[in-house]
Structures are given as structure tokens and as C-alpha cells.
Scaffold this motif. Structure first.
Motif, PDB file in Angstrom:
ATOM      1  N   PRO A  54      48.997  48.322  47.724  1.00 26.39           N
ATOM      2  CA  PRO A  54      48.726  48.955  49.021  1.00 26.39           C
ATOM      3  C   PRO A  54      47.350  48.560  49.551  1.00 26.39           C
ATOM      4  O   PRO A  54      46.400  48.387  48.780  1.00 26.39           O
ATOM      5  CB  PRO A  54      48.794  50.456  48.702  1.00 26.39           C
ATOM      6  N   ALA A  55      47.254  48.424  50.858  1.00 17.69           N
ATOM      7  CA  ALA A  55      46.017  47.913  51.473  1.00 17.69           C
ATOM      8  C   ALA A  55      44.802  48.764  51.126  1.00 17.69           C
ATOM      9  O   ALA A  55      43.730  48.242  50.814  1.00 17.69           O
ATOM     10  CB  ALA A  55      46.198  47.843  52.993  1.00 17.69           C
ATOM     11  N   GLU A  56      44.946  50.112  51.192  1.00 15.94           N
ATOM     12  CA  GLU A  56      43.804  50.971  50.889  1.00 15.94           C
ATOM     13  C   GLU A  56      43.356  50.806  49.442  1.00 15.94           C
ATOM     14  O   GLU A  56      42.154  50.760  49.157  1.00 15.94           O
ATOM     15  CB  GLU A  56      44.168  52.429  51.174  1.00 15.94           C
ATOM     16  N   ALA A  57      44.316  50.720  48.538  1.00 11.74           N
ATOM     17  CA  ALA A  57      43.975  50.555  47.119  1.00 11.74           C
ATOM     18  C   ALA A  57      43.315  49.202  46.875  1.00 11.74           C
ATOM     19  O   ALA A  57      42.369  49.088  46.092  1.00 11.74           O
ATOM     20  CB  ALA A  57      45.237  50.698  46.275  1.00 11.74           C
ATOM     21  N   VAL A  58      43.821  48.175  47.560  1.00 13.54           N
ATOM     22  CA  VAL A  58      43.243  46.841  47.402  1.00 13.54           C
ATOM     23  C   VAL A  58      41.789  46.837  47.853  1.00 13.54           C
ATOM     24  O   VAL A  58      40.907  46.306  47.171  1.00 13.54           O
ATOM     25  CB  VAL A  58      44.065  45.804  48.199  1.00 13.54           C
ATOM     26  N   GLU A  59      41.504  47.464  49.007  1.00 12.97           N
ATOM     27  CA  GLU A  59      40.134  47.503  49.514  1.00 12.97           C
ATOM     28  C   GLU A  59      39.215  48.255  48.559  1.00 12.97           C
ATOM     29  O   GLU A  59      38.063  47.847  48.337  1.00 12.97           O
ATOM     30  CB  GLU A  59      40.119  48.159  50.895  1.00 12.97           C
ATOM     31  N   ALA A  60      39.700  49.337  47.987  1.00 10.36           N
ATOM     32  CA  ALA A  60      38.883  50.129  47.074  1.00 10.36           C
ATOM     33  C   ALA A  60      38.558  49.348  45.812  1.00 10.36           C
ATOM     34  O   ALA A  60      37.416  49.368  45.326  1.00 10.36           O
ATOM     35  CB  ALA A  60      39.613  51.434  46.720  1.00 10.36           C
ATOM     36  N   VAL A  61      39.557  48.645  45.272  1.00  6.30           N
ATOM     37  CA  VAL A  61      39.331  47.863  44.046  1.00  6.30           C
ATOM     38  C   VAL A  61      38.393  46.702  44.317  1.00  6.30           C
ATOM     39  O   VAL A  61      37.499  46.410  43.510  1.00  6.30           O
ATOM     40  CB  VAL A  61      40.683  47.357  43.480  1.00  6.30           C
ATOM     41  N   GLU A  62      38.571  46.036  45.442  1.00  2.65           N
ATOM     42  CA  GLU A  62      37.684  44.916  45.780  1.00  2.65           C
ATOM     43  C   GLU A  62      36.237  45.379  45.857  1.00  2.65           C
ATOM     44  O   GLU A  62      35.324  44.706  45.360  1.00  2.65           O
ATOM     45  CB  GLU A  62      38.116  44.281  47.099  1.00  2.65           C
ATOM     46  N   ALA A  63      36.006  46.538  46.476  1.00  2.61           N
ATOM     47  CA  ALA A  63      34.646  47.066  46.588  1.00  2.61           C
ATOM     48  C   ALA A  63      34.083  47.433  45.220  1.00  2.61           C
ATOM     49  O   ALA A  63      32.905  47.172  44.926  1.00  2.61           O
ATOM     50  CB  ALA A  63      34.635  48.288  47.515  1.00  2.61           C
ATOM     51  N   THR A  64      34.927  48.028  44.364  1.00  3.30           N
ATOM     52  CA  THR A  64      34.467  48.425  43.033  1.00  3.30           C
ATOM     53  C   THR A  64      34.115  47.217  42.179  1.00  3.30           C
ATOM     54  O   THR A  64      33.069  47.193  41.510  1.00  3.30           O
ATOM     55  CB  THR A  64      35.555  49.259  42.337  1.00  3.30           C
ATOM     56  N   VAL A  65      34.981  46.207  42.204  1.00  2.00           N
ATOM     57  CA  VAL A  65      34.731  45.009  41.400  1.00  2.00           C
ATOM     58  C   VAL A  65      33.493  44.283  41.885  1.00  2.00           C
ATOM     59  O   VAL A  65      32.670  43.806  41.102  1.00  2.00           O
ATOM     60  CB  VAL A  65      35.963  44.072  41.434  1.00  2.00           C
ATOM     61  N   ASP A  66      33.315  44.210  43.203  1.00  9.17           N
ATOM     62  CA  ASP A  66      32.136  43.531  43.747  1.00  9.17           C
ATOM     63  C   ASP A  66      30.863  44.282  43.391  1.00  9.17           C
ATOM     64  O   ASP A  66      29.801  43.679  43.215  1.00  9.17           O
ATOM     65  CB  ASP A  66      32.267  43.404  45.261  1.00  9.17           C
ATOM     66  N   GLU A  67      30.965  45.605  43.258  1.00  5.68           N
ATOM     67  CA  GLU A  67      29.804  46.390  42.856  1.00  5.68           C
ATOM     68  C   GLU A  67      29.488  46.158  41.380  1.00  5.68           C
ATOM     69  O   GLU A  67      28.321  46.054  40.995  1.00  5.68           O
ATOM     70  CB  GLU A  67      30.067  47.874  43.116  1.00  5.68           C
ATOM     71  N   GLN A  68      30.528  46.054  40.550  1.00  7.15           N
ATOM     72  CA  GLN A  68      30.329  45.830  39.119  1.00  7.15           C
ATOM     73  C   GLN A  68      29.856  44.414  38.829  1.00  7.15           C
ATOM     74  O   GLN A  68      28.954  44.200  38.009  1.00  7.15           O
ATOM     75  CB  GLN A  68      31.632  46.108  38.354  1.00  7.15           C
ATOM     76  N   SER A  69      30.465  43.424  39.480  1.00  5.31           N
ATOM     77  CA  SER A  69      30.134  42.008  39.241  1.00  5.31           C
ATOM     78  C   SER A  69      29.953  41.320  40.591  1.00  5.31           C
ATOM     79  O   SER A  69      30.872  40.676  41.097  1.00  5.31           O
ATOM     80  CB  SER A  69      31.247  41.320  38.446  1.00  5.31           C
ATOM     81  N   PRO A  70      28.775  41.475  41.194  1.00  7.98           N
ATOM     82  CA  PRO A  70      28.561  40.946  42.545  1.00  7.98           C
ATOM     83  C   PRO A  70      28.790  39.436  42.637  1.00  7.98           C
ATOM     84  O   PRO A  70      28.208  38.664  41.873  1.00  7.98           O
ATOM     85  CB  PRO A  70      27.086  41.283  42.824  1.00  7.98           C
ATOM     86  N   GLY A  71      29.685  39.043  43.536  1.00  5.72           N
ATOM     87  CA  GLY A  71      29.933  37.629  43.792  1.00  5.72           C
ATOM     88  C   GLY A  71      30.747  36.903  42.745  1.00  5.72           C
ATOM     89  O   GLY A  71      31.014  35.711  42.891  1.00  5.72           O
ATOM     90  N   ALA A  72      31.170  37.607  41.694  1.00  6.01           N
ATOM     91  CA  ALA A  72      31.880  36.924  40.609  1.00  6.01           C
ATOM     92  C   ALA A  72      33.317  36.593  40.980  1.00  6.01           C
ATOM     93  O   ALA A  72      33.864  35.587  40.506  1.00  6.01           O
ATOM     94  CB  ALA A  72      31.855  37.780  39.344  1.00  6.01           C
ATOM     95  N   VAL A  73      33.938  37.438  41.811  1.00  8.13           N
ATOM     96  CA  VAL A  73      35.369  37.304  42.091  1.00  8.13           C
ATOM     97  C   VAL A  73      35.601  37.095  43.582  1.00  8.13           C
ATOM     98  O   VAL A  73      34.953  37.723  44.430  1.00  8.13           O
ATOM     99  CB  VAL A  73      36.137  38.552  41.607  1.00  8.13           C
ATOM    100  N   SER A  74      36.527  36.185  43.875  1.00 14.62           N
ATOM    101  CA  SER A  74      37.002  35.998  45.242  1.00 14.62           C
ATOM    102  C   SER A  74      38.480  36.362  45.262  1.00 14.62           C
ATOM    103  O   SER A  74      39.319  35.628  44.731  1.00 14.62           O
ATOM    104  CB  SER A  74      36.799  34.550  45.689  1.00 14.62           C
TER     105      SER A  74
END
Length: 361
Positions: A54-74
Motif C-alpha cells: 500500500p502507498a502509505e505503508a511504502v512511504e512510511a517504510v522508505e522514510a524509516t529506512v532512509d533515517e536508519q541508513s541515509p542514502g544507502a537504498v534507492s
């Protein structure tokens, strides 16, 4: 200790002694930097990871992962788990996150153990986050004392695992250096031992074909480091040997023995450390990871891995890179067949020089 002069009563000038010592120290420094710099500076950047849900869940996970590992994942959004698996199997993504009622993280140890470990860490953080959200939702919905919601497990699935014969991938990664060294030594030896540009072309072709069959037999049949079709692996290794050896003999044909430096300088010190054999190319500082794929060591590392574990991947680029280097090197030898200038020793003179050498009794 006495410093004895040579038979002519001469000593090496002090300035030359100092120069040689400092030059050797600089050479050692360059070698250490070439082989240690990529591993010391390696850091994941913009790793392509598929994500579905789901779009909302995807956005939340993307933000969390970017906070944990900035710039590591695209992140690259896909439709569902099937599309995520297809992206991994074609090497369009190193892994995937599938969100929904039963969230799952997909990894590929055959693609990269380092990325697989990163995804395992992401799965732990994701599991903590979804359970915290579930507990908060249950507390908000409960009129009285909230009941503890069932624990949600985030499964981690290795979509393309390494073979049982090489569970850590060490054999696959270690196979590259003997390949680079073999191509380099072959090119240098042929340049020195074989007189005549066209004879060198024949020697490179024969050496590469035989070397590909032998090395594939050792790495696949004996060590179990390679998987898939033996003849395809042998062809890839043979082409890689030619891609490394042919430019050496080609430059020797054009500029003489100085062309031998193409092997240790270009292939070993420059191209090998950024080949992506040990870690993905995204771990190198931009743009060195991509540059490494345009040279034989990087193309060979990618091609051998994909032949073993990713038959669905598009392998046209590494095949083309290796073929271009091999054909280009052979063409240089053919051009050298017609040259008489440029600092290289003409084949006829080389032959007469070899024939005029005294033969030891």
C-alpha cells in the motif's frame, strides 16, 4: 661494512640510490592504496531495492529506512511479490520489501552477502515498527484495558541463495584474482617468449581457450565456486583471459616492451580494485563502481556471477565489454605486424636478435 665498487671501479651515485629507494617506497604506497582504498571507503549508496505494498505503508517504510541508513537504498516500486522476485532474479534489484498483512523481506546472498545482511537489519527494524503500530492501533480501538495484539513476524527469504558448495561466496569472489593474474601473466609471457605479432595473436587465442576450459574445470568441477553450464563458464573465463592478455601483446606490438605495463598498471592496480568482485559496485565512491564495469576485471566478475546464479539477467554488457577489449587487443597486434616505428622493435629485428644470441653449451 666495506662498500666494494664493481669491476670497473665504479659506485652507484648516491643520488641514484636515494631515487631508487624513494621510487620503490612510492610504488609500495600506490599498491597499498590501490588494494586497500576500495575496501576502506566502501559504503552502500543507492542500492536498488524493490518495494511493494500500500502507498502509505511504502512511504512510511522508505522514510524509516532512509533515517536508519541515509542514502544507502534507492527504492523502486513494483506491483507485488512476484514482480519483486523477478527484479531480483534479473539483477534489477538486490532485494525487496513486500508490505501487507504478512510483511516479508526478500534478499539474495548470491548477489551480495553484504546487501543481504543490510536487508536482514532492515527486516528487524521493520518488524519492530509494524508491531509498535499494531499495539498503538489496538490501544486506540480498545474501550477498556487494551489486549496485546498478536506479534507480527517479518520473514526474511533468500530468493537466490549461494550454493552449498560455496555458502559464503568466498570461492566466487576469490576466483577473480587468479583470472586477472592469469590473463596478465599470459599476456606478458607471450609478449616475451613469442616473436611475431601474428604468432602472438594465435598464442593468445589458444591460451585463452585452453585456460578457460582448465580454470572453469577447477573452479566449477573441483572447488564448486561456479554454478550453471560448464561450457558457458569456460567461454566467459576464456574471453576474460583474452580481454586481459590481448591488450598487453597488442601494445607490445606497437610500442615495444613498455607495453607490458598495461597488465600491472591498468588491469591489476587500477581496474581490479574497483571490479566489484567482493562488494557491489554501489559500495564504491561515484563514479568508480560504474567505471570498473567497463574494464575486463569488473565485467568478468559480473558475468561469472550472473552465469552461475542469475540466468535471467541481461548479460549483454559484460560480454560486450570483454569482447571489445579482446578484439581491440588483437587488432593492435595486427596493426603492430605492419609497423616499423613508434619505439617498438620490428619482428624481423627481434628474430635476428634472438638468433644471434650465443647458445650456452
Amino acid at each position: 661494512m666495506a662498500d666494494h665498487p664493481d669491476a670497473a671501479g665504479r659506485h652507484t651515485p648516491v643520488g641514484r640510490v636515494v631515487g631508487v629507494a624513494l621510487a620503490l617506497a612510492a610504488l609500495v604506497a600506490v599498491i597499498v592504496l590501490a588494494f586497500s582504498w576500495p575496501s576502506v571507503t566502501a559504503d552502500a549508496k543507492n542500492l536498488p531495492i524493490a518495494i511493494a505494498g500500500p502507498a502509505e505503508a511504502v512511504e512510511a517504510v522508505e522514510a524509516t529506512v532512509d533515517e536508519q541508513s541515509p542514502g544507502a537504498v534507492s527504492f523502486e516500486t513494483v506491483d507485488d511479490r512476484g514482480a519483486a522476485v523477478a527484479a531480483i532474479e534479473s539483477r534489477e534489484a538486490y532485494g525487496a520489501i513486500v508490505l501487507g498483512a504478512e510483511p516479508e523481506v526478500l534478499s539474495s546472498s548470491a548477489s551480495s552477502l553484504a546487501v543481504a545482511q543490510l536487508l536482514t537489519g532492515i527486516a528487524s527494524g521493520l518488524e519492530e515498527g509494524v508491531n509498535a503500530q499494531a499495539a498503538a492501533a489496538a490501544a486506540a480501538a480498545a474501550a477498556g484495558a487494551p489486549a496485546a495484539p498478536p506479534h507480527i513476524d517479518v520473514a526474511v527469504t533468500d530468493v537466490v541463495p549461494l550454493a552449498d558448495t560455496d555458502p559464503r561466496g568466498t570461492g566466487l569472489a576469490a576466483a577473480l584474482f587468479p583470472l586477472v593474474l592469469g590473463g596478465m601473466v599470459g599476456g606478458i609471457a607471450i609478449s616475451i617468449a613469442v616473436i611475431g605479432a601474428m604468432r602472438r595473436v594465435f598464442a593468445v587465442l589458444l591460451y585463452s581457450a585452453a585456460g578457460g576450459l582448465v580454470l572453469a574445470g577447477i573452479l566449477q568441477g573441483w572447488f564448486g565456486a561456479l554454478q550453471g553450464d560448464y561450457l558457458l563458464n569456460a567461454a566467459a573465463i576464456g574471453l576474460a583471459l583474452a580481454a586481459i592478455a590481448a591488450p598487453i601483446t597488442g601494445f607490445v606490438a606497437l610500442i615495444g616492451r613498455a607495453g607490458i605495463a598495461v597488465g600491472p598498471v591498468v588491469m591489476l592496480l587500477f581496474a581490479n580494485p574497483i571490479s566489484g568482485a567482493a562488494v557491489p559496485k554501489e559500495f564504491y565512491p561515484v563514479p568508480w563502481g560504474d567505471i570498473g564495469q567497463w574494464f575486463p576485471p569488473g565485467a568478468a566478475a559480473t558475468l561469472v556471477r550472473e552465469l552461475s546464479y542469475f540466468p535471467s539477467a541481461d548479460m549483454s554488457f559484460p560480454w560486450l565489454v570483454l569482447a571489445t577489449w579482446a578484439v581491440g587487443g588483437l587488432l593492435l597486434s595486427v596493426l603492430g605486424h605492419f609497423r616499423t616505428a613508434g619505439g617498438a622493435e620490428p619482428d624481423a629485428e627481434a628474430a635476428r636478435s634472438a638468433e644471434s644470441q650465443p647458445v650456452a653449451a
